[in-house]
Write a protein that holds these residues in place. Structure first.
Motif, PDB file in Angstrom:
ATOM      1  N   LYS A 116      37.540   7.668  34.918  1.00  0.00           N
ATOM      2  CA  LYS A 116      37.662   7.279  33.482  1.00  0.00           C
ATOM      3  C   LYS A 116      36.383   6.785  32.717  1.00  0.00           C
ATOM      4  CE  LYS A 116      42.576   7.021  33.658  1.00  0.00           C
ATOM      5  NZ  LYS A 116      42.749   8.006  34.824  1.00  0.00           N
ATOM      6  N   SER A 117      36.664   7.486  31.012  1.00  0.00           N
ATOM      7  CA  SER A 117      35.348   7.217  30.645  1.00  0.00           C
ATOM      8  C   SER A 117      35.796   5.637  29.881  1.00  0.00           C
ATOM      9  CB  SER A 117      35.690   8.693  29.592  1.00  0.00           C
ATOM     10  OG  SER A 117      36.303   7.903  28.377  1.00  0.00           O
ATOM     11  N   VAL A 118      34.750   4.964  29.819  1.00  0.00           N
ATOM     12  CA  VAL A 118      34.780   3.195  29.472  1.00  0.00           C
ATOM     13  C   VAL A 118      33.271   3.597  27.563  1.00  0.00           C
ATOM     14  CG1 VAL A 118      34.695   1.125  30.212  1.00  0.00           C
ATOM     15  CG2 VAL A 118      35.389   2.468  31.541  1.00  0.00           C
ATOM     16  N   LEU A 119      34.137   2.352  27.095  1.00  0.00           N
ATOM     17  CA  LEU A 119      33.879   2.024  25.690  1.00  0.00           C
ATOM     18  C   LEU A 119      33.586   1.105  25.306  1.00  0.00           C
ATOM     19  CD1 LEU A 119      31.983   2.871  22.919  1.00  0.00           C
ATOM     20  CD2 LEU A 119      34.663   3.191  22.135  1.00  0.00           C
ATOM     21  N   ILE A 120      32.325  -0.009  25.645  1.00  0.00           N
ATOM     22  CA  ILE A 120      31.840  -1.341  25.730  1.00  0.00           C
ATOM     23  C   ILE A 120      32.255  -1.362  24.169  1.00  0.00           C
ATOM     24  CG2 ILE A 120      30.690  -3.378  26.155  1.00  0.00           C
ATOM     25  CD1 ILE A 120      30.625  -1.850  29.177  1.00  0.00           C
ATOM     26  N   VAL A 121      32.367  -2.504  23.073  1.00  0.00           N
ATOM     27  CA  VAL A 121      32.244  -2.569  21.695  1.00  0.00           C
ATOM     28  C   VAL A 121      31.743  -4.005  21.844  1.00  0.00           C
ATOM     29  CG1 VAL A 121      33.071  -2.506  20.096  1.00  0.00           C
ATOM     30  CG2 VAL A 121      34.067  -1.359  21.280  1.00  0.00           C
TER      31      VAL A 121
ATOM     32  N   ARG B 106      27.846   2.766  25.374  1.00  0.00           N
ATOM     33  CA  ARG B 106      27.727   1.265  25.149  1.00  0.00           C
ATOM     34  C   ARG B 106      27.322   1.398  23.327  1.00  0.00           C
ATOM     35  NH1 ARG B 106      25.100   3.613  27.856  1.00  0.00           N
ATOM     36  NH2 ARG B 106      25.616   3.271  29.748  1.00  0.00           N
ATOM     37  N   VAL B 107      28.192   0.484  22.916  1.00  0.00           N
ATOM     38  CA  VAL B 107      27.724  -0.025  21.485  1.00  0.00           C
ATOM     39  C   VAL B 107      27.851  -1.601  20.853  1.00  0.00           C
ATOM     40  CG1 VAL B 107      29.650  -0.387  19.147  1.00  0.00           C
ATOM     41  CG2 VAL B 107      29.494   1.892  20.514  1.00  0.00           C
ATOM     42  N   ALA B 108      26.385  -1.708  20.566  1.00  0.00           N
ATOM     43  CA  ALA B 108      26.620  -3.317  19.831  1.00  0.00           C
ATOM     44  C   ALA B 108      26.229  -3.307  18.155  1.00  0.00           C
ATOM     45  CB  ALA B 108      24.659  -3.423  20.412  1.00  0.00           C
ATOM     46  N   ARG B 109      25.348  -4.598  17.693  1.00  0.00           N
ATOM     47  CA  ARG B 109      25.827  -4.623  16.945  1.00  0.00           C
ATOM     48  C   ARG B 109      24.608  -3.167  15.924  1.00  0.00           C
ATOM     49  NH1 ARG B 109      22.902 -10.116  14.582  1.00  0.00           N
ATOM     50  NH2 ARG B 109      21.458  -8.681  16.004  1.00  0.00           N
ATOM     51  N   SER B 110      23.326  -2.535  16.826  1.00  0.00           N
ATOM     52  CA  SER B 110      22.275  -2.055  16.389  1.00  0.00           C
ATOM     53  C   SER B 110      21.838  -0.801  17.279  1.00  0.00           C
ATOM     54  CB  SER B 110      21.637  -2.237  15.780  1.00  0.00           C
ATOM     55  OG  SER B 110      20.291  -3.389  16.520  1.00  0.00           O
ATOM     56  N   ALA B 111      21.306   0.178  16.698  1.00  0.00           N
ATOM     57  CA  ALA B 111      21.001   1.092  18.016  1.00  0.00           C
ATOM     58  C   ALA B 111      19.745   0.981  18.502  1.00  0.00           C
ATOM     59  CB  ALA B 111      21.340   2.395  17.844  1.00  0.00           C
ATOM     60  N   ARG B 112      20.039   0.869  20.016  1.00  0.00           N
ATOM     61  CA  ARG B 112      19.011   0.812  21.193  1.00  0.00           C
ATOM     62  C   ARG B 112      18.617   1.490  21.941  1.00  0.00           C
ATOM     63  NH1 ARG B 112      22.104  -4.230  22.014  1.00  0.00           N
ATOM     64  NH2 ARG B 112      21.929  -4.659  24.511  1.00  0.00           N
ATOM     65  N   ALA B 113      17.686   1.208  22.257  1.00  0.00           N
ATOM     66  CA  ALA B 113      17.349   2.388  24.005  1.00  0.00           C
ATOM     67  C   ALA B 113      17.914   1.316  25.175  1.00  0.00           C
ATOM     68  CB  ALA B 113      15.951   2.413  24.588  1.00  0.00           C
TER      69      ALA B 113
ATOM     70  N   GLY C 258      20.856   3.412  29.609  1.00  0.00           N
ATOM     71  CA  GLY C 258      21.226   4.471  28.991  1.00  0.00           C
ATOM     72  C   GLY C 258      21.585   4.373  27.626  1.00  0.00           C
ATOM     73  N   PRO C 259      21.350   4.781  26.346  1.00  0.00           N
ATOM     74  CA  PRO C 259      21.709   4.321  24.689  1.00  0.00           C
ATOM     75  C   PRO C 259      22.505   3.407  24.753  1.00  0.00           C
ATOM     76  CG  PRO C 259      22.428   6.855  25.196  1.00  0.00           C
ATOM     77  CD  PRO C 259      22.164   6.509  26.198  1.00  0.00           C
ATOM     78  N   VAL C 260      22.340   2.608  23.680  1.00  0.00           N
ATOM     79  CA  VAL C 260      23.608   1.540  23.079  1.00  0.00           C
ATOM     80  C   VAL C 260      23.849   2.214  21.640  1.00  0.00           C
ATOM     81  CG1 VAL C 260      23.958  -0.738  22.454  1.00  0.00           C
ATOM     82  CG2 VAL C 260      22.661  -0.075  24.592  1.00  0.00           C
ATOM     83  N   HIS C 261      24.605   2.965  20.996  1.00  0.00           N
ATOM     84  CA  HIS C 261      24.732   2.812  19.942  1.00  0.00           C
ATOM     85  C   HIS C 261      25.776   2.119  18.482  1.00  0.00           C
ATOM     86  CE1 HIS C 261      25.600   7.235  22.076  1.00  0.00           C
ATOM     87  NE2 HIS C 261      26.258   6.696  22.396  1.00  0.00           N
ATOM     88  N   ALA C 262      24.694   2.661  17.706  1.00  0.00           N
ATOM     89  CA  ALA C 262      25.397   1.337  16.583  1.00  0.00           C
ATOM     90  C   ALA C 262      26.437   1.443  16.202  1.00  0.00           C
ATOM     91  CB  ALA C 262      24.449   0.918  15.769  1.00  0.00           C
ATOM     92  N   LEU C 263      27.231  -0.239  15.476  1.00  0.00           N
ATOM     93  CA  LEU C 263      28.801   0.301  15.555  1.00  0.00           C
ATOM     94  C   LEU C 263      28.961   1.262  14.294  1.00  0.00           C
ATOM     95  CD1 LEU C 263      29.524  -3.984  14.637  1.00  0.00           C
ATOM     96  CD2 LEU C 263      30.552  -2.916  15.881  1.00  0.00           C
ATOM     97  N   GLU C 264      28.126   1.773  13.138  1.00  0.00           N
ATOM     98  CA  GLU C 264      28.597   2.677  12.956  1.00  0.00           C
ATOM     99  C   GLU C 264      29.167   3.549  13.578  1.00  0.00           C
ATOM    100  OE1 GLU C 264      26.380  -0.505  10.537  1.00  0.00           O
ATOM    101  OE2 GLU C 264      25.993   0.791  12.382  1.00  0.00           O
ATOM    102  N   ASP C 265      28.446   4.589  14.459  1.00  0.00           N
ATOM    103  CA  ASP C 265      28.904   5.389  15.151  1.00  0.00           C
ATOM    104  C   ASP C 265      30.633   5.221  15.932  1.00  0.00           C
ATOM    105  OD1 ASP C 265      26.175   6.476  14.841  1.00  0.00           O
ATOM    106  OD2 ASP C 265      25.156   5.284  16.963  1.00  0.00           O
ATOM    107  N   LEU C 266      30.730   3.950  15.805  1.00  0.00           N
ATOM    108  CA  LEU C 266      32.116   4.247  16.399  1.00  0.00           C
ATOM    109  C   LEU C 266      32.920   4.963  16.457  1.00  0.00           C
ATOM    110  CD1 LEU C 266      33.347   0.079  17.083  1.00  0.00           C
ATOM    111  CD2 LEU C 266      33.215   1.905  18.675  1.00  0.00           C
TER     112      LEU C 266
END
Length: 315
Positions: free
Chosen positions: A141-146, A169-176, A180-188
């Protein structure tokens, strides 16, 4: 910083906490009607655990000497309403390091129980019915953690052995990140449609209140599972109910809005929902970790060193 005229308020008996520094008067208060002493003498306030916001902030306006407010939760939303009563320079600290393991453990429990049909099987056992068949697995399964902070990372730690197809992975702002990459909330919006499981571990802020709204849910794929171990108001309950009743999504919720969920609320009996009563951090792991945190924080405070886990400083 030690002073024999300075009080520290704790929700635990001080004699049960190893390593507390000398020089303070330790007062136990866990939300009782009567205060244990004059709040004006308190310099370090450890908030009661899992009590209402109104009760938690009740003594703050009477604490002119206060230097630190220490919560025993990862979130601090329940104390924000009382910070306006404090003088500038008071540090608000959260309980980072206390709840990650327990909350992540429950998040994984909710995912596995929901996918493998455990709630229906328990009801089947009560009714002596054998509910055999095939059920979804977490494997592949693909899992998205917000909300990829400490708890979100702990959730991913526990997903690793289950051979998920991917973790996003998604957080308040993007970071390495090393994983793997952590995406910004705007990418949701562009990420939701690919996820089989969406796990919410974000703190409750003005930005995340109502984050999981009608549009968010509509972007989730048919049959996807929403798991909320964050805060109830992160999810629009009415919008979630509509998706559950339509049979399009599944949900596993440790937190709800309203909370506690009152008798008669339609969420109790919505299809494909598993509800636990906000017990993500309430396990045997809580108290020893909380006491170790308090001993560390008060030792630093007594020595005049900066306390850890500072979330904000009053202005």
């Amino acid at each position: 910083m030690t002073s024999t005229t300075a009080d520290v308020w704790l929700p635990f008996p001080a004699e049960g906490i190893d390593g507390l520094p000398e020089g303070f008067r330790y007062r136990r208060w866990d939300g009782e009607d009567e205060f244990p002493a004059d709040p004006a003498d308190c310099v370090f306030y450890v908030t009661p655990y899992m009590k209402s916001p109104a009760l938690t902030v009740r003594p703050l306006a009477r604490m002119p000497r206060l230097r630190v407010v220490q919560t025993l939760t990862a979130g601090i939303d329940h104390v924000l309403g009382g910070l306006g009563d404090l003088r500038p320079g008071v540090r608000l600290c959260n309980a980072r390091g206390v709840h990650e393991a327990s909350t992540a453990e429950l998040a994984l429990t909710l995912v596995l129980a929901s996918l493998r049909g455990v709630p229906a099987m328990v009801r089947g056992q009560d009714e002596e019915r054998w509910l055999g068949g095939f059920y979804p697995a977490l494997a592949d399964k693909s899992v998205l953690i917000v909300g990829y902070g400490a708890i979100g990372a702990a959730v991913e730690d526990r997903l690793v052995p289950f051979e998920c197809g991917s973790v996003t992975r998604v957080a308040r702002s993007a970071r390495a990140h090393a994983r793997g990459p952590v995406h910004a909330l705007e990418d949701l919006p562009g990420l939701l449609g690919a996820a089989d499981v969406v796990v919410l571990t974000t703190p409750l802020t003005e930005r995340t209140r109502g984050l999981v709204d009608k549009d968010f849910l509509a972007r989730m794929k048919d049959g996807a599972l929403l798991v909320n171990v964050a805060r109830g108001p992160v999810v629009d309950t009415a919008a979630l109910l509509a998706e559950l009743e339509a049979g399009r999504l599944r949900a596993a919720l440790d937190v709800t809005d309203p909370e506690p969920l009152p008798p008669g609320h339609p969420l109790w009996h919505a299809p494909h929902v598993l509800i636990t009563p906000h017990v993500g951090g309430s396990s045997s792991a809580f108290e020893p970790r909380a006491k170790r945190l308090l001993a560390r924080q008060l030792t630093r405070f007594a020595a005049g060193d900066p306390v850890e886990n500072t979330v904000l400083i009053t202005e």
